[in-house]
Design a protein around this motif. Structure first.
Motif, short mmCIF file in Angstrom:
data_model
loop_
_atom_site.label_atom_id
_atom_site.label_comp_id
_atom_site.label_asym_id
_atom_site.label_seq_id
_atom_site.Cartn_x
_atom_site.Cartn_y
_atom_site.Cartn_z
N UNK A 162 0.80 -1.18 0.12
CA UNK A 162 -0.07 -0.06 0.03
C UNK A 162 0.99 1.38 -0.17
N UNK A 163 0.69 2.05 -1.06
CA UNK A 163 1.45 3.20 -1.13
C UNK A 163 0.63 4.58 -1.05
N UNK A 164 -0.45 4.28 -1.14
CA UNK A 164 -1.37 5.59 -0.89
C UNK A 164 -1.58 5.70 0.71
N UNK A 165 -1.95 6.88 1.11
CA UNK A 165 -2.28 7.21 2.43
C UNK A 165 -2.96 6.10 3.24
N UNK A 166 -2.58 5.62 4.27
CA UNK A 166 -3.58 4.47 4.78
C UNK A 166 -3.38 4.94 6.39
N UNK A 167 -3.27 5.62 6.73
CA UNK A 167 -3.44 6.35 8.24
C UNK A 167 -4.38 7.52 8.63
N UNK A 168 -5.11 7.28 9.35
CA UNK A 168 -6.12 8.47 9.54
C UNK A 168 -5.32 9.73 9.99
N UNK A 169 -4.48 9.69 10.87
CA UNK A 169 -3.77 10.63 11.57
C UNK A 169 -2.36 10.53 11.43
N UNK A 170 -1.80 10.81 10.22
CA UNK A 170 -0.35 10.68 10.15
C UNK A 170 0.51 11.78 11.03
N UNK A 171 0.08 12.90 11.18
CA UNK A 171 0.76 13.51 12.20
C UNK A 171 1.14 12.82 13.44
N UNK A 172 -0.31 12.44 13.90
CA UNK A 172 -0.04 11.67 15.35
C UNK A 172 0.89 10.59 15.24
N UNK A 173 1.04 9.95 14.20
CA UNK A 173 1.87 8.57 14.16
C UNK A 173 3.27 9.12 13.87
N UNK A 174 3.48 10.29 13.27
CA UNK A 174 5.00 11.01 13.34
C UNK A 174 5.27 11.46 14.73
N UNK A 175 4.14 12.07 15.49
CA UNK A 175 4.53 12.49 16.78
C UNK A 175 4.81 11.27 17.63
N UNK A 176 4.36 10.11 17.42
CA UNK A 176 4.88 9.02 18.33
C UNK A 176 6.01 8.70 18.01
N UNK A 177 6.47 8.69 16.68
CA UNK A 177 7.73 8.33 16.51
C UNK A 177 8.85 9.35 16.96
N UNK A 210 7.84 -6.91 1.26
CA UNK A 210 9.04 -6.17 1.60
C UNK A 210 9.97 -5.71 0.54
N UNK A 211 10.16 -6.40 -0.43
CA UNK A 211 11.02 -6.15 -1.64
C UNK A 211 10.49 -4.61 -2.14
N UNK A 212 9.01 -4.86 -2.59
CA UNK A 212 8.35 -3.55 -2.89
C UNK A 212 8.73 -2.43 -2.12
N UNK A 213 8.64 -2.46 -0.87
CA UNK A 213 8.81 -1.53 0.30
C UNK A 213 10.25 -0.96 0.12
N UNK A 214 11.25 -1.99 0.05
CA UNK A 214 12.54 -1.53 -0.13
C UNK A 214 13.03 -0.71 -1.37
N UNK A 215 12.19 -1.14 -2.48
CA UNK A 215 12.53 -0.36 -3.65
C UNK A 215 11.85 0.85 -3.54
N UNK A 216 10.60 1.08 -3.14
CA UNK A 216 10.09 2.49 -2.94
C UNK A 216 10.87 3.29 -1.92
N UNK A 217 11.34 2.77 -0.92
CA UNK A 217 12.12 3.48 0.03
C UNK A 217 13.52 3.86 -0.35
#
Length: 62
Positions: free
Chosen positions: A5-20, A53-60
């Motif tokens: 999944x490469x489209x936004x898949x989280x309701x509150x991305x700012x909250x997730x970033x703050x947790x990180x 995982x392979x796809x995610x690594x290529x995207x990253x």
């Protein structure tokens, strides 16, 4: 097999970033790097699909 999944898949991305950021607060560079490594390995285990995982690594890598 599940597709990456490469489209936004989280309701509150700012909250997730703050947790990180909060998880890294007060850590040294080495501790922060170790946290990142453990987080990555935990998420790899959660994904569980080598192709995704392979796809995610290529995207990253961009």
């Amino acid at each position: 097999m599940t597709a990456l999944v490469t489209t936004r898949n989280i309701d509150r991305p700012d909250d997730a970033y703050a947790m990180l950021l909060a998880a890294h607060e007060g850590l040294t560079k080495a501790e922060s790097d170790a946290l990142n490594a453990r987080l990555i390995l935990t998420l790899i285990n959660h994904i569980g699909d080598p192709q995704v995982l392979r796809e995610a690594l290529e995207v990253a890598r961009g």
